[in-house]
Design an enzyme around this catalytic site. Sequence first.
Site, mmCIF file in Angstrom:
data_model
loop_
_atom_site.group_PDB
_atom_site.id
_atom_site.type_symbol
_atom_site.label_atom_id
_atom_site.label_comp_id
_atom_site.label_asym_id
_atom_site.label_seq_id
_atom_site.Cartn_x
_atom_site.Cartn_y
_atom_site.Cartn_z
ATOM 1 N N HIS A 19 0.817 -1.215 0.000
ATOM 2 C CA HIS A 19 0.000 0.000 0.000
ATOM 3 C C HIS A 19 0.854 1.270 0.000
ATOM 4 C CE1 HIS A 19 -4.206 0.717 -0.102
ATOM 5 N NE2 HIS A 19 -4.470 0.844 1.165
ATOM 6 N N ASN B 165 -6.902 5.936 4.210
ATOM 7 C CA ASN B 165 -8.330 6.198 4.020
ATOM 8 C C ASN B 165 -8.726 7.653 4.186
ATOM 9 O OD1 ASN B 165 -8.338 3.467 3.682
ATOM 10 N ND2 ASN B 165 -9.589 3.016 5.469
#
Length: 182
Positions: free
Chosen positions: A19, A63
């Site tokens: 990520h 996020n």
Amino acid sequence: MTLLVGLGNPGKEYENTRHNVGFMLADLLLQDGGFNNVSSTKFQGELFKKGSLLILKPTTFMNLSGNSLKAVNDFYKPDHIIVVHDDLDLKLGAVRFKNGGSSGGHNGIKSIDSLIGNDYDRIRIGIGRSGNGVISYVLGEFNQEENQKLQEVLEHSKKAALELIKSGDITEISSKFTLKAN
């Protein structure tokens, strides 16, 4: 002014995870030197400036990446925004370029789109998929073989990013630098 945003998660435990390829490319660009650290708590990220280039690494966790990008965007009002992120739908070794489009389920991109819209350029670095669940996969580290391929992809992506910063022409960069995975 151009703002390049590398997406990732802050903290040592996430440093080498799939990520964090956006952070990895940002770090590679920063190695060229000459950048001033212009970070501020209001930017919710590490921000570096060199001439008319800003490089941002949000510290909001993936996020909520849009919060950091929006703060920097509102303050500096860059003419050109480039977001670098991992892409599960591309195999490791693939690199694609585009302006706008859907988030493809990427929560960092969803966050950005919800706060500033989707009219920005994207460098999508393939990380592939695993059948073991998305969260554990994207937060997992590259193995030795994958890491070797990743380094080649990051070097290629760095060249593409530098040309995109200069030209601002995503179509030209896409035709010149798109990579398909072997």
